[in-house]
Design a protein around this motif. Structure first.
Motif, mmCIF file in Angstrom:
data_model
loop_
_atom_site.group_PDB
_atom_site.id
_atom_site.type_symbol
_atom_site.label_atom_id
_atom_site.label_comp_id
_atom_site.label_asym_id
_atom_site.label_seq_id
_atom_site.Cartn_x
_atom_site.Cartn_y
_atom_site.Cartn_z
ATOM 1 N N ARG A 256 39.566 6.687 -8.708
ATOM 2 C CA ARG A 256 40.747 6.913 -9.547
ATOM 3 C C ARG A 256 41.361 5.596 -10.003
ATOM 4 N NH1 ARG A 256 41.036 10.386 -5.397
ATOM 5 N NH2 ARG A 256 42.631 9.183 -4.291
ATOM 6 N N PRO B 24 46.023 6.686 -11.969
ATOM 7 C CA PRO B 24 46.427 7.975 -12.560
ATOM 8 C C PRO B 24 47.895 8.008 -12.987
ATOM 9 C CG PRO B 24 45.043 8.360 -10.636
ATOM 10 C CD PRO B 24 45.296 6.887 -10.686
ATOM 11 N N ASP C 190 49.342 5.814 -14.503
ATOM 12 C CA ASP C 190 49.432 5.141 -15.805
ATOM 13 C C ASP C 190 48.802 5.959 -16.924
ATOM 14 O OD1 ASP C 190 50.599 2.781 -14.668
ATOM 15 O OD2 ASP C 190 48.623 2.268 -13.887
ATOM 16 N N PHE C 191 48.681 7.267 -16.708
ATOM 17 C CA PHE C 191 48.057 8.129 -17.710
ATOM 18 C C PHE C 191 48.784 8.063 -19.049
ATOM 19 C CE2 PHE C 191 47.418 12.230 -19.831
ATOM 20 C CZ PHE C 191 46.033 12.323 -19.805
ATOM 21 N N LEU D 7 47.008 6.059 -21.634
ATOM 22 C CA LEU D 7 45.887 6.726 -22.284
ATOM 23 C C LEU D 7 46.389 7.639 -23.396
ATOM 24 C CD1 LEU D 7 42.920 7.506 -22.541
ATOM 25 C CD2 LEU D 7 43.257 9.173 -20.709
#
Length: 459
Positions: free
Chosen positions: A63, A74, A76-77, A80
């Motif tokens: 991850r 995760p 820091d999604f 994205l």
């Protein structure tokens, strides 16, 4: 009395095989430059190392997403999501200015179709030779040519699938697994899956992906206006068509059909803008070559706008009309989002802390009448350097951490640890009291993070 005749109604037209002619020209060279650039990036990035690991790696098992010197987790999604929004607005902006230029030059479907067509020409010859070969009965020569082409296609497809999976599993480990026949079932499945997708889409489906499967072709017109650059045919100059150009008033089009022969989707651009057109400008190169041969000016088929054709704009006036409200809005949104994302990444705290109070152990009295609460700290170090962290607590004058004030954490890792906090008797009110944990790096990195918590005192 007439008997009714049986009629067959076909709901789907059978595909007519398209054999695009190879063409040379400015746009063909630009398209191949995009092929080389995109593929050097795609095939080369997994092999670049940084800080002792793969520079670009989306490690789903751990991850962690490694992007050169950046490590994303995760949590820091949001970055994205922001990146996807930026790409979408970038596509909207490019489309508003220059139509489907992305589809014609940089789309993976276009890029791999160009590669597979190049391989096909090496084995089967030019367009006329490929058509003759397809019509011939099966012979040893035809089997050799067709078989060699498909073997080469499969080799490229397998290498593409291997490279794609190499972005999610370290590519060197993946290569060792392939060489030693020890590749895991999931890696094997995804390598073969993406290889099959590349082989099928670029080798067999080709233009059908653009015409029937890609949703972008269906809604692209919503982003077009009369000042969007598109591949157009100048009917006022080209009509009426005359192959010999001897009739009075004959247009420049000699009806050679070269624009149709080079089109990867098999359309006739002289019929106007069609959703199948991917804006690759192969017809522009073909027509310019024919115009050179018949001593006519270039540009019978060219990038132009509807307003430019209707009102005979000069190239300078076309360029001035690029900065119109739609383009300015897309540019502004793109600039704001891009600036916000870069600023957020630059100010992002690489040290993260979550505090969970131990619900199985309420506030309790220990030796000397002190009150103790137990917490579970989840520490996350997102930088690629080991950190020595000092834990402190504030909010109550005598509050202090009992043992574990200093903790070491490995690079790009997490660590969970229990922490006991004690307060002198009488310094905290019975019930709930606000406190805050402070974690500071003692290695000179200047990292610091704070998280609020609750300290309970029995009533």
């Amino acid at each position: 009395m007439n008997t009714p005749q049986e009629a067959v109604i076909r709901m789907y037209a059978a595909r007519e095989e398209i054999y695009p002619r190879e063409i040379e020209g400015r746009y063909a060279s630009l398209r191949w430059a995009c092929v080389w650039l995109t593929q050097l990036l795609f095939y080369g990035l997994p092999w670049i190392s940084m800080n002792g690991r793969q520079a670009v790696l989306f490690d789903l098992a751990s991850r962690k997403f490694y992007l050169f010197g950046l490590v994303l987790w995760p949590q820091d999604f949001i970055y994205l999501a922001a990146l996807l929004i930026l790409c979408a607005y970038g596509l909207f902006l490019v489309t508003a200015v220059a139509g489907r230029v992305w589809c014609g030059f940089a789309c993976p479907q276009t890029v791999y179709t160009e590669i597979f067509l190049w391989i096909e020409r090496r084995f089967e010859g030019a367009r006329s030779a490929r058509i003759r070969l397809a019509r011939q009965p099966w012979t040893l020569e035809k089997i050799a040519r067709k078989g060699g082409k498909h073997v080469a296609w499969l080799a490229v497809a397998l290498w593409t699938g291997f490279t794609f999976v190499g972005y999610f599993t370290p590519v060197r480990e993946l290569g060792s697994g392939v060489a030693g026949l020890t590749l895991g079932p999931w890696e094997s499945f995804w390598v073969l899956f993406y290889a099959l997708a590349t082989y099928g889409n670029a080798g067999w489906l080709r233009e059908q992906v653009c015409k029937y499967m890609c949703p972008y072709a269906r809604f692209q017109s919503a982003m077009f206006d009369k000042d969007t650059l598109i591949v157009t045919y100048d009917a006022a100059r080209g009509e009426p068509r005359n192959p010999r150009q001897t009739a009075p008033g004959a247009g420049d089009c000699i009806d050679c059909s070269m624009c149709v022969q080079v089109c990867p989707t098999g359309i006739d651009i002289r019929k106007g803008l069609q959703y199948e057109c991917i804006g690759c400008a192969a017809c522009v190169d073909a027509c310019n070559g024919v115009m050179d041969k018949v001593k006519r000016p270039r540009g019978l088929i060219r990038y132009a706008t509807e307003n430019a054709l209707a009102q005979r704009f000069t190239p300078a006036r076309v360029r001035r009309r690029v900065l119109r409200p739609r383009v300015l809005v897309y540019t502004a949104v793109l600039a704001i989002l891009g600036t916000a994302m870069v600023t957020s990444l630059a100010l992002r705290n690489p040290l993260k802390l979550d505090v969970i109070r131990d619900r199985g152990s309420m506030g309790r009295e220990v030796e000397d009448g002190m009150i103790e609460n137990v917490y579970r700290l989840q520490l996350m170090n997102t930088v690629e350097d080991a950190q020595r962290l000092r834990i402190a607590v504030s909010g109550i004058k005598s509050a202090r951490v009992v043992e574990g004030e200093v903790v070491d954490i490995d690079p790009a890792s997490t660590r969970a640890m229990p922490v006991r906090v004690r307060v002198n008797p009488g310094e905290a009110m019975p019930g709930s009291n606000r406190i805050a944990f402070h974690v500071t790096s003692s290695d000179g990195h200047g990292l610091r993070v704070e998280e609020d918590a609750v300290f309970l005192v029995p009533k």
